[in-house]
Enzyme design. Structure first.
Site, PDB file in Angstrom:
ATOM      1  N   GLU A 198     -63.839  38.078  13.586  1.00  0.00           N
ATOM      2  CA  GLU A 198     -63.082  39.043  12.789  1.00  0.00           C
ATOM      3  C   GLU A 198     -63.178  38.717  11.302  1.00  0.00           C
ATOM      4  O   GLU A 198     -63.359  39.614  10.471  1.00  0.00           O
ATOM      5  CB  GLU A 198     -61.611  39.046  13.227  1.00  0.00           C
ATOM      6  CG  GLU A 198     -61.400  39.370  14.689  1.00  0.00           C
ATOM      7  CD  GLU A 198     -61.378  38.156  15.614  1.00  0.00           C
ATOM      8  OE1 GLU A 198     -60.724  38.245  16.665  1.00  0.00           O
ATOM      9  OE2 GLU A 198     -62.005  37.119  15.299  1.00  0.00           O
ATOM     10  N   CYS A 255     -57.028  35.790  17.306  1.00  0.00           N
ATOM     11  CA  CYS A 255     -56.091  34.671  17.175  1.00  0.00           C
ATOM     12  C   CYS A 255     -55.054  35.036  16.108  1.00  0.00           C
ATOM     13  O   CYS A 255     -55.159  36.063  15.437  1.00  0.00           O
ATOM     14  CB  CYS A 255     -56.837  33.385  16.809  1.00  0.00           C
ATOM     15  SG  CYS A 255     -57.482  33.359  15.120  1.00  0.00           S
ATOM     16  N   HIS A 290     -64.336  32.730  12.504  1.00  0.00           N
ATOM     17  CA  HIS A 290     -64.192  33.647  13.623  1.00  0.00           C
ATOM     18  C   HIS A 290     -64.861  34.995  13.347  1.00  0.00           C
ATOM     19  O   HIS A 290     -65.068  35.391  12.193  1.00  0.00           O
ATOM     20  CB  HIS A 290     -62.713  33.848  13.949  1.00  0.00           C
ATOM     21  CG  HIS A 290     -62.087  32.641  14.568  1.00  0.00           C
ATOM     22  ND1 HIS A 290     -60.800  32.637  15.055  1.00  0.00           N
ATOM     23  CD2 HIS A 290     -62.571  31.389  14.796  1.00  0.00           C
ATOM     24  CE1 HIS A 290     -60.510  31.448  15.554  1.00  0.00           C
ATOM     25  NE2 HIS A 290     -61.566  30.669  15.399  1.00  0.00           N
ATOM     26  N   CYS A 305     -56.634  35.405  12.539  1.00  0.00           N
ATOM     27  CA  CYS A 305     -57.465  36.608  12.428  1.00  0.00           C
ATOM     28  C   CYS A 305     -56.617  37.870  12.452  1.00  0.00           C
ATOM     29  O   CYS A 305     -56.924  38.841  11.764  1.00  0.00           O
ATOM     30  CB  CYS A 305     -58.522  36.642  13.531  1.00  0.00           C
ATOM     31  SG  CYS A 305     -59.850  35.456  13.253  1.00  0.00           S
TER      32      CYS A 305
END
Length: 163
Positions: A75, A101, A73, A104
């Site tokens: 992040e 999410c 992801h 993250c």
């Protein structure tokens, strides 16, 4: 008084996150993240495959429980970029195109991020609960303009003036 065309700092960094998201390689979610401290960009990240692996857009998503597990992801990639270059993320702000999410959010908290700025929510996660526990501020803004305001005429006029 004439209103400035310049975006606020928050709008500016969110626009950068939007631009970063264009590099994402998973068609299910194009997300961008910019880590910032003292109005300086520390790193950027987008959803993409691990180095050396194929990309979802080329080879398809790798789905487990309706979630693509091929990509890292945005992040996480931003945090990892700081880690690989020895840049501290303590007390930084994360500008993210979407609400992080659950995983993250935990990584951002552990990395010392103190504020999250977003303009789009993600599906229901535990992120908000974890941010509240860790006292990480969440700031929700309107999506900034996606158009870049580049004034080529001013540049051309200034170039002529210098001659």
């Amino acid at each position: 008084m004439k209103k400035s065309k310049r975006p606020s700092w928050d709008q500016y960094f969110l626009k950068v996150a939007m631009l970063v998201s264009e590099r994402a390689t998973c068609p299910r979610m194009h997300c961008g993240c910019v880590l910032v401290r003292d109005k300086q960009i520390l790193s950027t990240g987008y959803n993409g495959s691990i180095p050396g692996d194929v990309h979802c857009e080329d080879d398809g998503c790798m789905l487990v429980e309706n979630h693509c597990v091929r990509t890292i992801h945005a992040e996480m990639n931003a945090i990892l970029q700081c880690s690989s270059h020895g840049v501290s993320t303590a007390n930084a702000t994360a500008y993210v195109t979407n609400m992080p999410c659950t995983n993250c959010s935990k990584a951002l908290i552990a990395a010392g991020i103190k504020e999250i700025v977003i303009f789009s929510d993600y599906h229901d996660t535990l992120a908000e609960r974890f941010f509240k526990i860790a006292k990480v501020k969440i700031k929700r803004l309107e999506m900034p303009e996606s158009e870049i305001q580049y004034d080529i005429e001013s540049f051309t006029s200034a170039k002529k003036f210098k001659k």
